[in-house]
Motif scaffolding. Structure first.
Motif, PDB file in Angstrom:
ATOM      1  N   ALA A   1       9.845  60.359 -15.002  1.00  0.00           N
ATOM      2  CA  ALA A   1       9.343  60.706 -16.532  1.00  0.00           C
ATOM      3  C   ALA A   1       9.348  62.223 -16.956  1.00  0.00           C
ATOM      4  O   ALA A   1       9.492  63.062 -16.236  1.00  0.00           O
ATOM      5  N   ILE A   2       9.809  62.316 -18.196  1.00  0.00           N
ATOM      6  CA  ILE A   2      10.185  63.646 -18.701  1.00  0.00           C
ATOM      7  C   ILE A   2       9.432  63.803 -20.018  1.00  0.00           C
ATOM      8  O   ILE A   2       9.485  62.922 -20.643  1.00  0.00           O
ATOM      9  N   LEU A   3       9.224  65.068 -20.187  1.00  0.00           N
ATOM     10  CA  LEU A   3       8.699  65.391 -21.753  1.00  0.00           C
ATOM     11  C   LEU A   3       9.488  66.606 -22.074  1.00  0.00           C
ATOM     12  O   LEU A   3       9.802  67.690 -21.325  1.00  0.00           O
ATOM     13  N   ILE A   4      10.507  66.489 -23.105  1.00  0.00           N
ATOM     14  CA  ILE A   4      11.306  67.381 -23.642  1.00  0.00           C
ATOM     15  C   ILE A   4      10.898  68.019 -24.913  1.00  0.00           C
ATOM     16  O   ILE A   4      10.365  67.383 -25.840  1.00  0.00           O
ATOM     17  N   ARG A   5      10.652  69.154 -25.066  1.00  0.00           N
ATOM     18  CA  ARG A   5      10.387  70.133 -26.304  1.00  0.00           C
ATOM     19  C   ARG A   5      11.587  70.772 -26.665  1.00  0.00           C
ATOM     20  O   ARG A   5      11.609  71.925 -25.889  1.00  0.00           O
TER      21      ARG A   5
ATOM     22  N   GLY B   1      14.684  70.924 -26.695  1.00  0.00           N
ATOM     23  CA  GLY B   1      15.718  70.749 -25.948  1.00  0.00           C
ATOM     24  C   GLY B   1      15.494  71.192 -24.621  1.00  0.00           C
ATOM     25  O   GLY B   1      16.417  71.510 -23.561  1.00  0.00           O
ATOM     26  N   ASP B   2      14.076  71.738 -24.532  1.00  0.00           N
ATOM     27  CA  ASP B   2      13.770  72.139 -22.990  1.00  0.00           C
ATOM     28  C   ASP B   2      12.928  71.016 -22.277  1.00  0.00           C
ATOM     29  O   ASP B   2      12.006  70.567 -22.731  1.00  0.00           O
ATOM     30  N   LEU B   3      12.771  71.032 -20.982  1.00  0.00           N
ATOM     31  CA  LEU B   3      12.191  70.416 -20.108  1.00  0.00           C
ATOM     32  C   LEU B   3      10.669  70.749 -19.852  1.00  0.00           C
ATOM     33  O   LEU B   3      10.449  72.172 -19.683  1.00  0.00           O
ATOM     34  N   VAL B   4       9.622  70.312 -20.401  1.00  0.00           N
ATOM     35  CA  VAL B   4       8.349  70.737 -20.158  1.00  0.00           C
ATOM     36  C   VAL B   4       7.872  70.276 -18.796  1.00  0.00           C
ATOM     37  O   VAL B   4       7.893  69.246 -18.408  1.00  0.00           O
ATOM     38  N   PRO B   5       7.350  71.252 -18.048  1.00  0.00           N
ATOM     39  CA  PRO B   5       6.958  70.871 -16.677  1.00  0.00           C
ATOM     40  C   PRO B   5       5.707  70.069 -16.619  1.00  0.00           C
ATOM     41  O   PRO B   5       4.714  70.558 -16.314  1.00  0.00           O
ATOM     42  N   VAL B   6       5.782  68.760 -16.776  1.00  0.00           N
ATOM     43  CA  VAL B   6       4.591  67.847 -16.634  1.00  0.00           C
ATOM     44  C   VAL B   6       5.127  66.674 -15.421  1.00  0.00           C
ATOM     45  O   VAL B   6       6.076  66.323 -15.308  1.00  0.00           O
ATOM     46  N   ASP B   7       4.175  66.931 -14.288  1.00  0.00           N
ATOM     47  CA  ASP B   7       4.364  65.991 -13.404  1.00  0.00           C
ATOM     48  C   ASP B   7       3.487  64.510 -13.741  1.00  0.00           C
ATOM     49  O   ASP B   7       2.316  64.678 -13.248  1.00  0.00           O
ATOM     50  N   PHE B   8       4.100  63.795 -14.213  1.00  0.00           N
ATOM     51  CA  PHE B   8       3.502  62.540 -14.561  1.00  0.00           C
ATOM     52  C   PHE B   8       2.815  61.819 -13.356  1.00  0.00           C
ATOM     53  O   PHE B   8       2.043  61.130 -13.511  1.00  0.00           O
ATOM     54  N   ASP B   9       3.575  61.889 -12.297  1.00  0.00           N
ATOM     55  CA  ASP B   9       3.150  61.106 -11.079  1.00  0.00           C
ATOM     56  C   ASP B   9       1.645  61.702 -10.798  1.00  0.00           C
ATOM     57  O   ASP B   9       0.922  60.924 -10.296  1.00  0.00           O
TER      58      ASP B   9
ATOM     59  N   TYR C   1       9.533  64.567 -27.025  1.00  0.00           N
ATOM     60  CA  TYR C   1      10.315  63.407 -26.490  1.00  0.00           C
ATOM     61  C   TYR C   1       9.718  63.114 -25.161  1.00  0.00           C
ATOM     62  O   TYR C   1       9.918  63.913 -24.215  1.00  0.00           O
ATOM     63  N   VAL C   2       9.024  61.929 -25.328  1.00  0.00           N
ATOM     64  CA  VAL C   2       8.295  61.359 -23.674  1.00  0.00           C
ATOM     65  C   VAL C   2       9.535  60.150 -23.445  1.00  0.00           C
ATOM     66  O   VAL C   2       9.674  59.218 -24.114  1.00  0.00           O
ATOM     67  N   PHE C   3       9.837  60.264 -22.019  1.00  0.00           N
ATOM     68  CA  PHE C   3      10.712  59.232 -21.764  1.00  0.00           C
ATOM     69  C   PHE C   3      10.179  58.859 -20.325  1.00  0.00           C
ATOM     70  O   PHE C   3      10.169  59.697 -19.386  1.00  0.00           O
ATOM     71  N   VAL C   4       9.805  57.574 -20.147  1.00  0.00           N
ATOM     72  CA  VAL C   4       9.516  57.023 -18.929  1.00  0.00           C
ATOM     73  C   VAL C   4      10.217  55.997 -18.320  1.00  0.00           C
ATOM     74  O   VAL C   4      10.280  55.037 -18.888  1.00  0.00           O
TER      75      VAL C   4
ATOM     76  N   LEU D   1      22.520  77.397  -9.831  1.00  0.00           N
ATOM     77  CA  LEU D   1      22.374  76.014  -9.819  1.00  0.00           C
ATOM     78  C   LEU D   1      20.838  75.525 -10.275  1.00  0.00           C
ATOM     79  O   LEU D   1      21.019  74.350 -11.015  1.00  0.00           O
ATOM     80  N   LYS D   2      20.004  76.172 -10.393  1.00  0.00           N
ATOM     81  CA  LYS D   2      18.599  75.739 -10.608  1.00  0.00           C
ATOM     82  C   LYS D   2      18.592  75.404 -12.143  1.00  0.00           C
ATOM     83  O   LYS D   2      18.234  74.286 -12.620  1.00  0.00           O
ATOM     84  N   GLU D   3      19.185  76.533 -12.782  1.00  0.00           N
ATOM     85  CA  GLU D   3      19.173  76.463 -14.298  1.00  0.00           C
ATOM     86  C   GLU D   3      20.101  75.281 -15.010  1.00  0.00           C
ATOM     87  O   GLU D   3      19.880  74.444 -15.799  1.00  0.00           O
ATOM     88  N   TYR D   4      21.124  75.260 -14.214  1.00  0.00           N
ATOM     89  CA  TYR D   4      22.286  74.011 -14.565  1.00  0.00           C
ATOM     90  C   TYR D   4      21.757  72.726 -14.282  1.00  0.00           C
ATOM     91  O   TYR D   4      22.096  72.069 -15.003  1.00  0.00           O
ATOM     92  N   THR D   5      21.077  72.593 -13.090  1.00  0.00           N
ATOM     93  CA  THR D   5      20.471  71.421 -12.832  1.00  0.00           C
ATOM     94  C   THR D   5      19.328  70.895 -13.754  1.00  0.00           C
ATOM     95  O   THR D   5      19.411  69.836 -14.446  1.00  0.00           O
ATOM     96  N   GLU D   6      18.376  71.900 -14.210  1.00  0.00           N
ATOM     97  CA  GLU D   6      17.609  71.444 -15.307  1.00  0.00           C
ATOM     98  C   GLU D   6      18.329  71.103 -16.572  1.00  0.00           C
ATOM     99  O   GLU D   6      17.903  70.117 -17.356  1.00  0.00           O
ATOM    100  N   ALA D   7      19.510  71.795 -16.932  1.00  0.00           N
ATOM    101  CA  ALA D   7      20.161  71.453 -18.348  1.00  0.00           C
ATOM    102  C   ALA D   7      20.716  69.987 -18.036  1.00  0.00           C
ATOM    103  O   ALA D   7      20.817  69.382 -19.020  1.00  0.00           O
ATOM    104  N   VAL D   8      21.079  69.871 -17.037  1.00  0.00           N
ATOM    105  CA  VAL D   8      21.878  68.666 -16.717  1.00  0.00           C
ATOM    106  C   VAL D   8      20.959  67.293 -16.792  1.00  0.00           C
ATOM    107  O   VAL D   8      20.903  66.349 -17.253  1.00  0.00           O
ATOM    108  N   LEU D   9      19.625  67.750 -16.219  1.00  0.00           N
ATOM    109  CA  LEU D   9      18.646  66.680 -16.243  1.00  0.00           C
ATOM    110  C   LEU D   9      17.940  66.338 -17.689  1.00  0.00           C
ATOM    111  O   LEU D   9      17.760  65.118 -18.165  1.00  0.00           O
ATOM    112  N   ILE D  10      17.861  67.353 -18.554  1.00  0.00           N
ATOM    113  CA  ILE D  10      17.528  67.286 -19.905  1.00  0.00           C
ATOM    114  C   ILE D  10      18.784  66.444 -20.576  1.00  0.00           C
ATOM    115  O   ILE D  10      18.558  65.508 -21.314  1.00  0.00           O
TER     116      ILE D  10
END
Length: 189
Positions: A49-53, A55-63, A82-85, A178-187
């Motif tokens: 699950a993600i929260l995007i604000r 265009g950036d991923l907001v670090p929320v651990d839904f679990d 944008y919340v997507f579960v 890689l870390k920044e690129y992976t975050e952009a891919v996940l978004i």
């Protein structure tokens, strides 16, 4: 709010609203009536699950928030968030990026990276096939593998087995962090 909530849709924020409030406004999470979420294909996958604000991923651990009651994860949502579960039913692999037909590929036991890319119409001629990514797991602790598709196609390395829920990303341009690129891919995914 989209995905495994009872009433997905757009909701106006009338007052300060937290993630839990927002999920409640959406009718709550879909889950199994028997309490065994894994057997219910409609159950919510809280790890992904993600929260995007903006265009950036907001670090929320839904679990941690939902299952463990970690209220430090119960951040306030804002207009335009944008919340997507996603569904716990991991019956798709997502082949995205610079392929001819990006999107989900139905998961079958034994599907490999090359077969998933073939179903997605293959890579585009100008794709960077030497730095493709396979992302597995949740958005907070994803496991990322950098793959050289060209070596796989030439038989220099064995083809890789995929799992339901994997994201395969074929880049259009080279990346360095890689870390920044992976975050952009996940978004984007």
């Amino acid at each position: 709010m989209l995905g495994q909530v009872s009433r997905p849709g757009a909701y106006a924020i009338q007052k300060p609203t937290t993630v839990i409030d927002a999920i409640s406004i959406g009718g709550g999470l879909l889950s199994n009536r028997d309490g065994i979420e894994v057997t219910n294909p409609e159950a919510a996958d809280l790890e992904r699950a993600i929260l995007i604000r903006d265009g950036d991923l907001v670090p929320v651990d839904f679990d941690a928030l939902i299952r463990e009651g970690d209220m430090s994860q119960n951040v306030y949502v804002q207009g335009g968030d944008y919340v997507f579960v996603p569904s716990l039913n991991a019956q798709s692999i997502y082949v995205l990026g610079h392929v001819n037909q990006p999107g989900p590929v139905f998961y079958e036991k034994g599907v490999t990276l090359l077969s998933a890319i073939a179903v997605a119409g293959g890579t585009r001629p100008d794709a960077i096939v030497t730095k493709a990514l396979i992302i597995r797991g949740g958005t907070h602790h994803p496991k990322v593998a950098v793959v050289d598709i060209r070596s796989l196609m030439r038989g220099k390395e064995p083809d890789l087995a995929l799992e339901g829920g994997d994201i395969v990303w074929v880049p259009k341009s080279p990346w360095t962090k890689l870390k920044e690129y992976t975050e952009a891919v996940l978004i984007t995914a």
